[in-house]
Structures are given as C-alpha cells and as structure tokens.
Write a protein that holds these residues in place. Structure first.
Motif, PDB file in Angstrom:
ATOM      1  N   TYR A   1       0.873  -1.169   0.000  1.00 56.79           N
ATOM      2  CA  TYR A   1       0.000   0.000   0.000  1.00 56.79           C
ATOM      3  C   TYR A   1       0.906   1.213   0.000  1.00 56.79           C
ATOM      4  N   ARG A   2       1.078   1.825  -1.159  1.00 53.56           N
ATOM      5  CA  ARG A   2       1.969   2.980  -1.298  1.00 53.56           C
ATOM      6  C   ARG A   2       1.235   4.125  -1.972  1.00 53.56           C
ATOM      7  N   PRO A   3       1.083   5.247  -1.272  1.00 55.86           N
ATOM      8  CA  PRO A   3       0.481   6.402  -1.924  1.00 55.86           C
ATOM      9  C   PRO A   3       1.422   6.929  -3.016  1.00 55.86           C
TER      10      PRO A   3
ATOM     11  N   GLN B   1      -0.197  14.489 -18.336  1.00 54.34           N
ATOM     12  CA  GLN B   1       0.520  15.192 -19.402  1.00 54.34           C
ATOM     13  C   GLN B   1       0.508  16.693 -19.172  1.00 54.34           C
ATOM     14  N   ALA B   2      -0.559  17.225 -18.576  1.00 57.23           N
ATOM     15  CA  ALA B   2      -0.667  18.657 -18.323  1.00 57.23           C
ATOM     16  C   ALA B   2       0.194  19.089 -17.138  1.00 57.23           C
ATOM     17  N   GLY B   3       0.804  18.119 -16.450  1.00 57.57           N
ATOM     18  CA  GLY B   3       1.669  18.439 -15.330  1.00 57.57           C
ATOM     19  C   GLY B   3       0.990  18.496 -13.979  1.00 57.57           C
ATOM     20  N   TRP B   4      -0.294  18.174 -13.925  1.00 59.74           N
ATOM     21  CA  TRP B   4      -1.029  18.188 -12.663  1.00 59.74           C
ATOM     22  C   TRP B   4      -0.911  16.836 -11.976  1.00 59.74           C
ATOM     23  N   PRO B   5      -0.641  16.825 -10.664  1.00 62.37           N
ATOM     24  CA  PRO B   5      -0.580  15.538  -9.957  1.00 62.37           C
ATOM     25  C   PRO B   5      -1.980  14.992  -9.688  1.00 62.37           C
ATOM     26  N   ARG B   6      -2.123  13.692  -9.814  1.00 59.31           N
ATOM     27  CA  ARG B   6      -3.379  13.010  -9.504  1.00 59.31           C
ATOM     28  C   ARG B   6      -3.055  11.994  -8.412  1.00 59.31           C
ATOM     29  N   PRO B   7      -3.781  12.032  -7.271  1.00 56.49           N
ATOM     30  CA  PRO B   7      -3.488  11.090  -6.189  1.00 56.49           C
ATOM     31  C   PRO B   7      -3.877   9.666  -6.566  1.00 56.49           C
ATOM     32  N   GLY B   8      -3.106   8.737  -6.050  1.00 52.19           N
ATOM     33  CA  GLY B   8      -3.388   7.339  -6.300  1.00 52.19           C
ATOM     34  C   GLY B   8      -2.693   6.459  -5.279  1.00 52.19           C
ATOM     35  N   THR B   9      -2.836   5.160  -5.479  1.00 57.99           N
ATOM     36  CA  THR B   9      -2.252   4.180  -4.579  1.00 57.99           C
ATOM     37  C   THR B   9      -1.775   2.982  -5.378  1.00 57.99           C
ATOM     38  N   VAL B  10      -0.576   2.518  -5.060  1.00 53.68           N
ATOM     39  CA  VAL B  10      -0.080   1.254  -5.586  1.00 53.68           C
ATOM     40  C   VAL B  10      -0.479   0.190  -4.574  1.00 53.68           C
ATOM     41  N   THR B  11      -1.238  -0.820  -5.016  1.00 55.19           N
ATOM     42  CA  THR B  11      -1.704  -1.859  -4.101  1.00 55.19           C
ATOM     43  C   THR B  11      -0.948  -3.173  -4.261  1.00 55.19           C
ATOM     44  N   ALA B  12      -0.117  -3.265  -5.301  1.00 56.81           N
ATOM     45  CA  ALA B  12       0.697  -4.459  -5.507  1.00 56.81           C
ATOM     46  C   ALA B  12       1.762  -4.135  -6.546  1.00 56.81           C
ATOM     47  N   TRP B  13       2.823  -4.914  -6.548  1.00 54.71           N
ATOM     48  CA  TRP B  13       3.835  -4.784  -7.596  1.00 54.71           C
ATOM     49  C   TRP B  13       4.318  -6.154  -8.006  1.00 54.71           C
ATOM     50  N   TRP B  14       4.922  -6.202  -9.179  1.00 55.99           N
ATOM     51  CA  TRP B  14       5.417  -7.445  -9.761  1.00 55.99           C
ATOM     52  C   TRP B  14       6.585  -7.109 -10.663  1.00 55.99           C
ATOM     53  N   THR B  15       7.601  -7.944 -10.637  1.00 58.63           N
ATOM     54  CA  THR B  15       8.735  -7.798 -11.545  1.00 58.63           C
ATOM     55  C   THR B  15       8.627  -8.882 -12.606  1.00 58.63           C
ATOM     56  N   THR B  16       8.610  -8.463 -13.865  1.00 63.71           N
ATOM     57  CA  THR B  16       8.480  -9.405 -14.980  1.00 63.71           C
ATOM     58  C   THR B  16       9.760 -10.225 -15.115  1.00 63.71           C
TER      59      THR B  16
ATOM     60  N   THR C   1       9.370  -3.525 -13.743  1.00 58.95           N
ATOM     61  CA  THR C   1       8.512  -3.466 -12.573  1.00 58.95           C
ATOM     62  C   THR C   1       7.146  -2.927 -12.979  1.00 58.95           C
ATOM     63  N   LEU C   2       6.103  -3.675 -12.621  1.00 56.22           N
ATOM     64  CA  LEU C   2       4.729  -3.250 -12.874  1.00 56.22           C
ATOM     65  C   LEU C   2       4.037  -3.019 -11.540  1.00 56.22           C
ATOM     66  N   TYR C   3       3.155  -2.011 -11.521  1.00 63.30           N
ATOM     67  CA  TYR C   3       2.354  -1.695 -10.343  1.00 63.30           C
ATOM     68  C   TYR C   3       0.887  -1.906 -10.652  1.00 63.30           C
ATOM     69  N   ARG C   4       0.139  -2.372  -9.650  1.00 66.81           N
ATOM     70  CA  ARG C   4      -1.320  -2.331  -9.745  1.00 66.81           C
ATOM     71  C   ARG C   4      -1.707  -0.980  -9.159  1.00 66.81           C
ATOM     72  N   LEU C   5      -2.108  -0.070 -10.030  1.00 65.34           N
ATOM     73  CA  LEU C   5      -2.306   1.331  -9.680  1.00 65.34           C
ATOM     74  C   LEU C   5      -3.784   1.681  -9.617  1.00 65.34           C
TER      75      LEU C   5
ATOM     76  N   LEU D   1       6.389   7.805  -5.985  1.00 64.02           N
ATOM     77  CA  LEU D   1       6.028   7.163  -4.720  1.00 64.02           C
ATOM     78  C   LEU D   1       6.190   8.195  -3.619  1.00 64.02           C
ATOM     79  N   LEU D   2       5.180   8.333  -2.768  1.00 67.12           N
ATOM     80  CA  LEU D   2       5.199   9.337  -1.724  1.00 67.12           C
ATOM     81  C   LEU D   2       5.647   8.741  -0.401  1.00 67.12           C
ATOM     82  N   VAL D   3       6.253   9.566   0.431  1.00 67.87           N
ATOM     83  CA  VAL D   3       6.687   9.143   1.765  1.00 67.87           C
ATOM     84  C   VAL D   3       5.443   8.938   2.618  1.00 67.87           C
ATOM     85  N   GLU D   4       5.400   7.795   3.317  1.00 70.41           N
ATOM     86  CA  GLU D   4       4.215   7.479   4.116  1.00 70.41           C
ATOM     87  C   GLU D   4       4.204   8.172   5.464  1.00 70.41           C
ATOM     88  N   ASP D   5       5.369   8.373   6.069  1.00 65.71           N
ATOM     89  CA  ASP D   5       5.429   9.080   7.347  1.00 65.71           C
ATOM     90  C   ASP D   5       6.732   9.863   7.406  1.00 65.71           C
TER      91      ASP D   5
END
Length: 89
Positions: free
Chosen positions: A31-33, A39-54, A59-63, A83-87
């Motif tokens: 769980y990584r924020p 493209q317009a340069g605006w940040p959109r919040p999201g979360t990575v809930t899983a990752w996988w290395t092919t 590296t792929l993220y479930r975003l 990837l944002l710092v959690e604390d």
C-alpha cells in the motif's frame, strides 16, 4: 470514450502494450500512496496496491487512481509515478 473519466483514460493509456496481470503467487501486496503526473503536469493522487517484476526485469504496479473505479497494471514510469513518503520519521 464517452462516460469514461480522465483517470480511467490515463490508466488505460499507461496499461497499453503491457503483459496481462501476473499470477497471484508472484504478486507482492503493498500500500503505497503515489502522485501520478498527467501530461498537463497536474498531480493526480493514487495508490499502488501491488507490484510485480516481470521475467525480463520490468517493474509493474497495480495502480488505483482517484476517479477511476478499477485499478490497472502499469509499468513503473519514474517520470510520471512518484512514490510518496508514508510518514515523516
């Protein structure tokens, strides 16, 4: 696509051309924020809930993005996915 949010279109764009989702046994849950830069340069919040290395080392993220109901597997793009710092400790 009519009725599709900007977040859904962004996830679809990022997911194009990448392999199908990995086998569940190979997925690392997390769980990584994140901030996704559009493209317009605006940040959109999201979360990575899983990752996988092919097998070839990508590296792929479930975003999950705010405004999109379904997460998508996307390749890590350090220019667009921060990837944002959690604390602060």
């Amino acid at each position: 696509m009519r009725g599709t949010s900007a977040a859904e279109r962004l996830l679809e764009e990022l997911a194009q051309g990448y392999p199908p989702p990995p086998p569940d046994a190979q997925v690392q849950l997390t769980y990584r924020p994140v901030a996704m830069n559009e493209q317009a340069g605006w940040p959109r919040p999201g979360t990575v809930t899983a990752w996988w290395t092919t097998p070839d080392g990508a590296t792929l993220y479930r975003l999950c993005l705010s405004g999109a109901p379904t997460p998508r597997w996307v390749v890590h793009d350090p220019d667009r996915i921060a990837l944002l710092v959690e604390d602060g400790t």
